[in-house]
Design a protein around this motif. Structure first.
Motif, mmCIF file in Angstrom:
data_model
loop_
_atom_site.group_PDB
_atom_site.id
_atom_site.type_symbol
_atom_site.label_atom_id
_atom_site.label_comp_id
_atom_site.label_asym_id
_atom_site.label_seq_id
_atom_site.Cartn_x
_atom_site.Cartn_y
_atom_site.Cartn_z
ATOM 1 N N ILE A 22 14.327 -9.503 -3.001
ATOM 2 C CA ILE A 22 13.751 -10.640 -3.228
ATOM 3 C C ILE A 22 13.302 -11.331 -2.199
ATOM 4 O O ILE A 22 12.825 -11.932 -1.752
ATOM 5 N N ALA A 23 14.292 -11.464 -1.335
ATOM 6 C CA ALA A 23 14.335 -12.083 0.070
ATOM 7 C C ALA A 23 13.597 -11.528 0.719
ATOM 8 O O ALA A 23 12.601 -11.695 2.028
ATOM 9 N N LEU A 24 13.841 -9.812 1.459
ATOM 10 C CA LEU A 24 12.572 -9.482 1.838
ATOM 11 C C LEU A 24 11.293 -9.307 1.413
ATOM 12 O O LEU A 24 10.494 -9.649 2.728
ATOM 13 N N VAL A 25 10.693 -9.914 0.453
ATOM 14 C CA VAL A 25 9.224 -10.451 0.119
ATOM 15 C C VAL A 25 9.172 -11.813 0.803
ATOM 16 O O VAL A 25 8.080 -11.876 1.282
ATOM 17 N N LYS A 26 9.613 -12.456 0.952
ATOM 18 C CA LYS A 26 9.556 -13.315 2.278
ATOM 19 C C LYS A 26 9.431 -13.612 3.489
ATOM 20 O O LYS A 26 8.652 -14.196 4.360
ATOM 21 N N LEU A 27 10.315 -12.290 3.953
ATOM 22 C CA LEU A 27 10.024 -11.826 5.873
ATOM 23 C C LEU A 27 8.822 -10.872 5.346
ATOM 24 O O LEU A 27 7.291 -11.461 6.236
ATOM 25 N N ILE A 28 8.417 -10.623 4.504
ATOM 26 C CA ILE A 28 6.993 -10.087 4.737
ATOM 27 C C ILE A 28 6.321 -10.709 4.245
ATOM 28 O O ILE A 28 4.268 -10.616 5.566
ATOM 29 N N LYS A 29 6.077 -11.724 3.631
ATOM 30 C CA LYS A 29 5.167 -13.149 3.565
ATOM 31 C C LYS A 29 4.793 -13.368 4.733
ATOM 32 O O LYS A 29 3.886 -14.167 5.522
ATOM 33 N N VAL A 30 5.773 -13.885 5.616
ATOM 34 C CA VAL A 30 6.133 -14.213 7.502
ATOM 35 C C VAL A 30 5.370 -13.274 7.790
ATOM 36 O O VAL A 30 4.262 -14.294 8.585
ATOM 37 N N TYR A 31 5.186 -12.455 7.581
ATOM 38 C CA TYR A 31 4.122 -11.681 8.712
ATOM 39 C C TYR A 31 2.902 -11.633 8.256
ATOM 40 O O TYR A 31 2.336 -11.308 8.905
ATOM 41 N N THR A 32 2.778 -11.412 6.945
ATOM 42 C CA THR A 32 1.316 -11.661 6.632
ATOM 43 C C THR A 32 0.270 -12.861 6.593
ATOM 44 O O THR A 32 -0.561 -12.162 7.374
ATOM 45 N N ILE A 33 1.198 -14.233 6.432
ATOM 46 C CA ILE A 33 0.037 -15.545 7.065
ATOM 47 C C ILE A 33 0.595 -15.323 8.669
ATOM 48 O O ILE A 33 -0.401 -16.363 8.912
ATOM 49 N N THR A 34 1.250 -15.196 9.411
ATOM 50 C CA THR A 34 1.388 -15.582 10.394
ATOM 51 C C THR A 34 -0.200 -14.107 11.334
ATOM 52 O O THR A 34 -0.028 -14.788 12.560
#
Length: 223
Positions: free
Chosen positions: A99-111
Motif C-alpha cells: 500500500i505504501a509503495l502505491v504512494k511512491l508510484i503515484k509520486v512518480y506518475t504525477i511528477t
C-alpha cells in the motif's frame, strides 16, 4: 529442504541489496520531507533514478512475499501454529508496504505528468509522508514476525540458538524505532540514533539468519 533454504537465503540477500539501494541510495538522497520544493525538483530532475528506486522496492517486496511461504515451510517442523502466526505478521508487513509503495508510484506518475507548482509540491509531500508512515506501521508488524521467528529458532533442534537471540534483538530494534517514529514528538532530533539501532540490530539478526540459510546442509540432519 536444502534447496528451499538456499532460495530463502538468496531472497534475503536480494532484500538487503535492493532495500538498501532503494531506500538509502535513492530515496534518502532525493527526499526531504521538510522541504517540499527541493524534494519535488529532485524527483522531477532525477526521474530515472527515482524509477530505479521503485524497481528496487518491487524486488524487495517480491522477495519478501516468497519468504512468507518459504520460512513457514522451514520453521513448520518446530511449531506449526507459531509458524502460521509468524507468517501472518510478515504478510501484514508486506501488505502495508505494498500500500505504501502505491504512494511512491503515484509520486512518480504525477511528477511525470504535471508541471511543478505549489499544489504539486504539497501532494508530493503528503504522498511521501503517507509512504513513510505506512511502511513504519508495516515494520512494527515485521518486528513481531522477527520476535516469533526468534522464538522458533530457540525452540528448534536445527537452528542455532544464537540466531534466535539475534533475531529477537532485531525485533526489539524495529519496535523501538517504529514506536518512537510514530509517537515520539521529538523523534527527528534523535532520528539518526534510532535508525542506527534498527540498522545495527536488524542487520546482525537477519544477516546471521541469511548466512545460516545459505550454508546449512539439511541433508546432514533429519528435521
Amino acid at each position: 529442504m536444502k534447496t528451499l533454504s538456499k532460495a530463502s537465503g538468496i531472497a534475503y540477500l536480494l532484500i538487503f541489496i535492493s532495500g538498501f539501494y532503494a531506500n538509502f541510495t535513492i530515496l534518502t538522497s532525493l527526499v526531504d520531507l521538510n522541504n517540499s520544493e527541493q524534494t519535488t525538483l529532485n524527483i522531477i530532475n532525477n526521474s530515472i533514478q527515482f524509477r530505479q528506486g521503485l524497481i528496487g522496492f518491487l524486488v524487495m517486496l517480491t522477495s519478501d512475499v516468497f519468504l512468507i511461504w518459504s520460512l513457514f515451510k522451514i520453521t513448520e517442523p518446530t511449531h506449526k501454529t507459531v509458524s502460521y502466526i509468524a507468517s501472518l505478521f510478515r504478510g501484514l508487513h508486506a501488505s502495508f508496504f505494498l500500500i505504501a509503495l502505491v504512494k511512491l508510484i503515484k509520486v512518480y506518475t504525477i511528477t511525470s505528468e504535471e508541471t511543478n507548482s505549489v499544489e504539486l509540491q504539497t501532494s508530493i509531500i503528503d504522498l511521501l509522508s503517507n509512504f513513510d508512515k505506512l511502511w513504519t506501521i508495516g515494520l512494527l508488524f515485521f518486528g513481531v514476525h522477527l520476535l516469533l521467528l526468534g522464538f522458533l529458532a530457540l525452540k528448534s533442534n536445527y537452528i542455532p540458538r544464537i540466531i534466535g537471540f539475534l533475531l529477537i534483538l532485531g525485533a526489539l530494534g524495529y519496535a523501538i524505532d517504529g514506536s518512537s517514529k510514530l509517537y515520539l514528538a521529538s523523534y527527528s532530533e534523535y532520528q539518526s540514533y534510532f535508525e542506527a539501532i534498527v540498522i545495527f540490530t536488524g542487520v546482525i539478526g537477519e544477516l546471521s539468519f541469511t548466512i545460516w540459510l545459505l550454508v546449512k546442509d539439511f541433508s546432514q540432519k533429519k528435521l
